[in-house]
Scaffold this motif. Structure first.
Motif, mmCIF file in Angstrom:
data_model
loop_
_atom_site.group_PDB
_atom_site.id
_atom_site.type_symbol
_atom_site.label_atom_id
_atom_site.label_comp_id
_atom_site.label_asym_id
_atom_site.label_seq_id
_atom_site.Cartn_x
_atom_site.Cartn_y
_atom_site.Cartn_z
ATOM 1 N N SER A 2 0.842 -1.197 0.000
ATOM 2 C CA SER A 2 0.000 0.000 0.000
ATOM 3 C C SER A 2 0.873 1.241 0.000
ATOM 4 N N LEU A 3 0.440 2.240 -0.755
ATOM 5 C CA LEU A 3 1.205 3.484 -0.864
ATOM 6 C C LEU A 3 1.031 4.330 0.386
ATOM 7 N N GLN A 32 8.671 0.455 -6.856
ATOM 8 C CA GLN A 32 8.430 -0.203 -8.123
ATOM 9 C C GLN A 32 9.675 -0.984 -8.493
ATOM 10 N N LEU A 350 2.876 1.992 -12.936
ATOM 11 C CA LEU A 350 2.199 2.773 -11.913
ATOM 12 C C LEU A 350 1.197 3.708 -12.562
ATOM 13 N N SER A 351 0.087 3.898 -11.877
ATOM 14 C CA SER A 351 -0.853 4.914 -12.323
ATOM 15 C C SER A 351 -0.234 6.286 -12.082
ATOM 16 N N LYS A 353 -1.317 8.720 -10.214
ATOM 17 C CA LYS A 353 -1.332 9.026 -8.783
ATOM 18 C C LYS A 353 -0.210 8.291 -8.059
ATOM 19 N N GLU A 354 -0.026 7.034 -8.393
ATOM 20 C CA GLU A 354 1.012 6.250 -7.738
ATOM 21 C C GLU A 354 2.410 6.736 -8.132
ATOM 22 N N SER A 357 3.164 9.904 -6.316
ATOM 23 C CA SER A 357 3.432 9.575 -4.918
ATOM 24 C C SER A 357 4.843 9.027 -4.752
#
Length: 695
Positions: A2-3, A32, A350-351, A353-354, A357
């Motif tokens: 989880s981020l 990642q 990664l999206s 948002k991810e 982040s």
């Protein structure tokens, strides 16, 4: 896995330890796989055209004269451009002049109006919103737009104060600046001023690196540059591109246009896009250039610069009947048949948002992160600092730059000093005679109008700073309102000093009325007048594009203001179709305020007895004859008029001048209000005139 939240990421930032010049330490979270690409900027089918008006000559008919008629045609600047830019790589856009290099950079940087640009630009598969792009990217213009009297270190520090939030300690900001100075190779020039034509400063290559530094102080995810090596020698150009390579390798997407790179620079580039008349003729790695042109039937000779050969060949094809259509079509087929690591579309694990982040966890954009993971467009605030912080930093920067150019203030000081001295000596100790009345009126009208002409020095200030302002506000370094307020605050100390100097030189020397309270009101009127004039000229500087045009407009308008002020012609004598200009005159209100202050005492007499004849042809007669004339007038009018009888008081003069509508305090407040009105107009001129987007 989880981020973490953005608040947690901010808490993981390390403080500067030891010396404040050390680089801030950030905790890096492995989020990642090592070989994944966190960011991928993709663009597809970008097309942009403009309408161009040109005159076409039609042949003469029956021996008549040939005529020219305007014809509008569509010019395509970008045609179906597609490609991608990857995190950690340096993408260069090449082409001859007019090929569309800068236009493509502007399209990717959202500097073209949405309704004019066709196609899509995405980051990690998600469409980029303007608000988010402004915060996560930076755009370095081709021209080096910097404050000349600031040092390299000060320039970068002010940029850090704009782009990094006040929640970061001053030591952290200093640490970021010192690290950036080392990254840009500017350590030896850190204490050197930028310089201009009249002040020796850093070299051209160092100026270019400073221009890059002020836009990457917050370590943006995407960096756009418009010909960063233009005008530099080969060594300086190589150093600039080497800096850009390090920025890319730190985890940024770097996209730049470049005209003709040397072999050394070519070795630093990861991907190339060649353009010709807005079309892609090559899009791949520099290493594949020899194979590409060999397959096209034009192999690159050994020991020849690959980009020079490619550009020369493209120019030859552009002059041929078929143009570069064959090369464009060959490029499409070649890309489909020669898939490799550079041409294969990259994967992003990664999206958006991810990825943002994860980027923040590595120290990027740490300045603006907020605890909002629901929407990537609101992960970072629009502005890094509150408005009062922006005003303080803008004011300090402007004061610092101006303080190091004392010759400008000395010229203003000298102009006020000389003008005040001349007026004081010409109108020395005016008496209360009929001639003294007109001399007072002339002095007040000239003095008030002079304060407005002194304000013309404010005209070039913003015109010179316009492009710095547009560059900084284009990517939300600060609010436009902050700039307007700071601009006004910075000007006030000088206006107060100059007003006090002028009033002190003239009030007692001329012999104006009112004592200490009269002096104070006289000072307030002139301060309000110079404030209104400065605001008026500042507004014009936000509207006109050139200094000379601005001076012509200012001088003309100030002349009209004086003409309609009521000095040359009373209000009731001005034609009805021009009376509106009388009320718009900036000179009218301070002029009337000073007159009201001067002639307010109804008991003060300016014309007594025989002085009635002073401004007529009878003025040269002996006093005995004048007294007999007064006796005859007394008998005719059945009143007693002696040589000591007051015939004209201060109140009578005000009525004669048509000054009966406002009292002196109303005139003062109206003058002050004019200043605020023009400051508001200046703000709207910035709001509407600094969009910095192509249509």
């Amino acid at each position: 896995m989880s981020l973490p939240t953005f608040a947690q990421l901010l808490n993981n930032m390390g403080d500067v330890t030891g010396d404040e010049t050390e680089t801030p330490v950030h905790q890096v979270l492995t989020m990642q796989p090592q070989n994944s690409i966190p960011f991928l900027l993709s663009f597809s089918n970008l097309t942009y055209s403009v309408r161009v008006r040109r005159k076409v000559a039609f042949p003469a008919i029956y021996g008549g004269r040939a005529e020219e008629a305007p014809v509008t045609r569509t010019k395509v600047l970008l045609h179906d451009i597609s490609g991608e830019a990857r995190d950690g790589e340096l993408l260069a856009v090449l082409g001859a002049s007019g090929s569309g290099k800068s236009t493509l950079i502007d399209a990717l940087a959202n500097r073209i109006a949405k309704e004019s640009l066709k196609g899509e630009v995405k980051l990690n598969g998600e469409k980029l919103h303007t608000k988010l792009l402004k915060v996560i990217s930076a755009y370095v213009m081709q021209d080096d737009l910097l404050y000349p009297m600031l040092t390299v270190e000060e320039t970068l520090m002010f940029s850090a104060q704009f782009r990094l939030p006040r929640t970061l300690s001053k030591s952290k900001k200093k640490g970021r600046v010192q690290a950036l100075i080392d990254q840009l190779g500017l350590r030896n020039a850190a204490k050197t001023i930028i310089g201009d034509e009249g002040h020796r400063g850093v070299s051209g290559g160092e100026r270019r690196r400073v221009s890059i530094g002020i836009d990457i102080i917050h370590d943006p995810i995407i960096l756009f540059l418009d010909e960063p090596t233009s005008g530099l020698d080969s060594t300086s150009a190589f150093m600039v591109v080497k800096v850009l390579q390090r920025i890319a390798q730190s985890g940024s997407i770097v996209i730049m246009s470049i005209h003709q790179p040397s072999n050394r620079i070519l070795g630093l580039l990861d991907r190339l896009i060649f353009l010709s008349h807005g079309q892609t003729v090559y899009s791949d790695s520099p290493l594949n250039l020899p194979q590409f042109f060999a397959d096209f039937g034009h192999p690159i000779p050994e020991n020849e610069n690959r980009t020079e050969f490619a550009l020369d060949l493209i120019r030859e094809l552009e002059d041929s009947p078929d143009g570069t259509n064959n090369l464009v079509e060959f490029n499409r087929k070649w890309k489909n048949t020669n898939r490799n690591s550079a041409t294969t579309p990259a994967r992003y694990d990664l999206s958006l948002k991810e990825a943002i982040s994860a980027s923040i966890s590595r120290g990027k954009l740490v300045s603006g992160a907020t605890n909002n993971a629901a929407n990537p467009t609101v992960m970072v605030p629009t502005f890094a600092n509150p408005i009062w912080t922006e005003i303080a930093v803008l004011s300090k920067r402007s004061f610092t730059n101006s303080w190091r150019m004392p010759e400008i203030f000395f010229v203003r000081f000298s102009a006020v000093m000389v003008t005040g001295f001349i007026l004081a000596t010409i109108f020395w100790r005016l008496d209360n005679s009929p001639k003294g009345i007109w001399e007072r009126l002339g002095f007040i009208a000239f003095a008030v109008s002079t304060t407005y002409y002194i304000c013309t020095e404010a005209l070039p200030v913003f015109i010179q700073e316009r492009y710095i302002f547009m560059r900084e506000t284009a990517y939300n370094a600060y609010r436009r309102s902050s700039y307007c307020i700071s601009h006004a605050l910075v000007s006030l100390p000088g206006l107060i000093f100059l007003s006090l100097l002028f009033v002190a030189l003239t009030f007692w020397a001329v012999g104006l009325d009112g004592g200490a309270s009269g002096f104070l009101f006289y000072f307030c009127v002139f301060l309000a007048s110079i404030w209104a004039g400065n605001s008026f000229v500042t507004f014009l500087s936000g509207v006109v594009p050139h200094v000379m045009i601005g001076y012509i407009i200012v001088v003309a308008l100030l002349g009209y203001f004086l003409l309609f002020s009521g000095f040359y012609m009373n209000r009731d004598r001005i034609p009805s179709y021009w009376i509106w200009f009388h009320y718009l005159s900036l000179v009218k209100y301070p002029y009337e305020a000073v007159l009201l202050n001067e002639f307010k005492d109804p008991t003060k007499c300016f014309v007594r007895g025989v002085q009635l004849f002073d401004n007529s042809q009878l003025g040269d007669l002996p006093n005995s004859i004048k007294e007999k004339l007064l006796e005859n007038i007394s008998e005719t009018l059945n009143v007693t008029i002696t040589s000591s009888t007051c015939l004209t008081s201060g109140a009578d003069i005000l009525v004669q001048q048509g000054i009966t509508q406002l009292n002196k305090w109303n005139c003062l407040w109206v003058t002050i209000a004019w200043g605020f009105f023009f400051r508001i107009l200046f703000y709207f001129s910035l709001l509407l005139g600094s969009k910095n987007k192509r249509r």
